[in-house]
Design an enzyme around this catalytic site. Structure first.
Site, PDB file in Angstrom:
ATOM      1  N   PHE A 236     -42.146  52.071-106.103  1.00  0.00           N
ATOM      2  CA  PHE A 236     -41.985  53.383-105.292  1.00  0.00           C
ATOM      3  C   PHE A 236     -42.761  54.572-106.149  1.00  0.00           C
ATOM      4  O   PHE A 236     -42.027  54.827-107.357  1.00  0.00           O
ATOM      5  CB  PHE A 236     -40.532  53.868-105.146  1.00  0.00           C
TER       6      PHE A 236
ATOM      7  N   ASP B  39     -45.081  55.874-114.213  1.00  0.00           N
ATOM      8  CA  ASP B  39     -44.209  56.561-113.405  1.00  0.00           C
ATOM      9  C   ASP B  39     -42.756  56.487-114.030  1.00  0.00           C
ATOM     10  O   ASP B  39     -42.039  55.649-113.745  1.00  0.00           O
ATOM     11  CB  ASP B  39     -44.422  56.027-112.065  1.00  0.00           C
TER      12      ASP B  39
ATOM     13  N   LYS C   8     -36.998  63.851-111.740  1.00  0.00           N
ATOM     14  CA  LYS C   8     -35.466  63.510-111.295  1.00  0.00           C
ATOM     15  C   LYS C   8     -34.688  64.270-112.474  1.00  0.00           C
ATOM     16  O   LYS C   8     -34.101  65.568-112.209  1.00  0.00           O
ATOM     17  CB  LYS C   8     -35.212  62.334-111.072  1.00  0.00           C
TER      18      LYS C   8
HETATM   19  C1  LIG Z   1     -37.913  58.976-106.770  1.00  0.00           C
HETATM   20  C2  LIG Z   1     -39.206  58.770-107.373  1.00  0.00           C
HETATM   21  C3  LIG Z   1     -40.374  59.215-107.010  1.00  0.00           C
HETATM   22  C4  LIG Z   1     -40.319  60.450-105.998  1.00  0.00           C
HETATM   23  O1  LIG Z   1     -39.856  61.365-106.427  1.00  0.00           O
HETATM   24  P1  LIG Z   1     -39.578  62.781-105.243  1.00  0.00           P
HETATM   25  O2  LIG Z   1     -39.054  63.881-106.247  1.00  0.00           O
HETATM   26  O3  LIG Z   1     -38.497  62.369-104.315  1.00  0.00           O
HETATM   27  O4  LIG Z   1     -40.663  63.189-104.856  1.00  0.00           O
HETATM   28  C5  LIG Z   1     -41.343  58.783-107.620  1.00  0.00           C
HETATM   29  N1  LIG Z   1     -41.232  57.765-108.387  1.00  0.00           N
HETATM   30  C6  LIG Z   1     -40.037  57.089-108.582  1.00  0.00           C
HETATM   31  C7  LIG Z   1     -40.175  56.016-109.854  1.00  0.00           C
HETATM   32  C8  LIG Z   1     -38.991  57.481-108.206  1.00  0.00           C
HETATM   33  O5  LIG Z   1     -37.835  56.939-108.633  1.00  0.00           O
END
Ligand SMILES: *Cc1c(COP(=O)(O)O)cnc(C)c1O
Length: 398
Positions: A130, A215, A244
């Site tokens: 994701f 990521d 986050k």
């Molecule tokens: C939540 C998340 C995203 C997206 O972040 P947003 O602030 O919602 O755009 C991307 N990568 C990972 C691994 C995430 O957990």
């Protein structure tokens, strides 16, 4: 429940919260909830942390926004600190995880363009990953249900089955720019990628001149008992996205890179109006004050081990409801036998907030300030949820 003025794009629970302290939230229904989700790993040092509150009060009295047309001292200080405490030499600030990943993808492509390999534009990503909801990050995510109805996915992404190294090697070609991976998949269900796989990705990137992108939007900012998870996992990327937990609840994202990558982003190549405002950077600097304080991350590691053991006990005692525990540090997933949605609801009834994820998992992503007693209480409440579900089952069966 009707909330007619909003897009109906979220499946919201019919509850709101008025105040919070540490990992506790006061619900609009008059009950206190133990927050083990942190608004999806965002309130990294808990709710209403006195240091964050004080720093934000100070910041609110000063300038809120001036734009990146001018120097922003708070932003420079934040970048310096991230550089001092990570592999990175350069940082770009934005407002979300998806934006941090967009920046990461653009950096990777631009790096090869500037270095005489403009054909290298393709990014290898993995099943179950994701990376966010913007069109580029969505194409990297590649979960078909998220893409449905939004036209052709952005080109330039090759999806590989997680852990299938032969498929990975086969997909890499002369147009490959980078490999992008979450070192532990969050939304995918707290799937820990084998350390040997991460090390192998590093070797492949080095051998073929590719960039490795981690990521760390969910894994970063102390959750693994290190500032970023890559340190705990033993493989260093060239590009890292963060968001986050970085602002402790204030929106901020960051793309961290090596010198060779960051410096290709010359004036005009990328930008954002809101990225790295004095307020956002004050929040993130305050988070770093807490997380980088002497001994704090050691405590996170210790509490992670404690929570893992405590949850294992509950899982073992309720084999009809729970299956296994996995994760690392304070990012722990409980794979369920009962539907994860039912477990989440039963937990909320027991005053515990947890977050469902893929692979029928519920996630524990507590604020890093959670005490051992908070974590023990969380496991008690997960146990209560299991008992409630077992009782319902018995009633249904009778
Ligand atoms: C939540 C998340 C995203 C997206 O972040 P947003 O602030 O919602 O755009 C991307 N990568 C990972 C691994 C995430 O957990």
């Amino acid at each position: 429940m009707t909330i007619n003025s909003l897009f109906p794009n979220y499946g919201r629970a019919d509850i709101s919260f008025e105040t919070g302290e540490g990992v506790w939230l006061q619900g609009s229904d008059g009950r206190r909830y133990l927050d083990m989700g942190s608004g999806i790993a965002v309130t990294s040092v808990g709710h209403a942390h006195p240091h964050l509150v004080a720093k934000m009060k100070e910041a609110v009295e000063k300038v809120w926004h001036t734009s990146n047309l001018y120097r922003i001292p708070e932003q420079e200080r934040l970048a310096d600190r991230l550089v001092e405490h990570s592999f990175a030499d350069r940082v770009f600030f934005c407002n979300s995880g998806a934006e941090a990943n967009e920046a990461a993808i653009k950096c990777a492509r631009r790096y090869h363009y500037v270095n005489g390999r403009p054909e290298r534009t393709r990014i290898v990503t993995f099943t179950g990953a994701f990376h966010g909801r913007t069109l580029g990050a969505l194409a990297a995510t590649g979960v078909p249900k998220y893409q449905e109805g939004f036209g052709d996915p952005a080109p330039g992404f090759d999806k590989v089955e997680l852990g299938d190294m032969d498929a990975l090697k086969a997909v890499i070609g002369p147009e490959t720019a980078a490999i992008m991976i979450e070192p532990v998949q969050g939304e995918g269900g707290v799937k820990v990628i084998d350390r040997a796989v991460l090390a192998e990705l590093r070797r492949i990137c080095d051998a073929q001149g590719l960039l490795l992108i981690f990521d760390e939007v969910q894994t970063g900012v102390g959750r693994f008992g290190t500032l970023f998870a890559y340190e705990a996992l033993g493989t260093t990327p060239d590009i890292l996205s963060s968001a986050k937990g970085l602002g402790g609840g204030f929106p901020i994202g960051a793309c961290l890179t090596t010198e060779a990558v960051g410096t290709v982003m010359t004036p005009g190549t990328h930008g954002t109006t809101f990225g790295g405002t004095p307020l956002a950077c004050a929040a993130a600097n305050a988070v770093l004050d807490v997380v980088l304080a002497d001994g704090f991350l050691d405590e996170v590691r210790r509490k992670g081990t404690f929570l893992m053991q405590a949850l294992s006990g509950v899982v073992d005692s309720h084999p009809d409801i729970y299956e296994t525990v996995r994760g690392e540090g304070l990012m722990i997933g409980v794979k369920c036998r009962a539907p994860a949605g039912d477990v989440t609801l039963a937990a909320r009834d027991a005053g515990l907030l947890i977050i469902p994820a893929g692979d029928n998992v519920v996630r524990f992503l507590p604020g890093l300030v959670a005490t051992e007693e908070d974590l023990r209480e969380a496991t008690r409440r997960l146990e209560a949820a299991a008992v409630a579900l077992e009782t319902n089952k018995d009633k249904a069966g009778a």
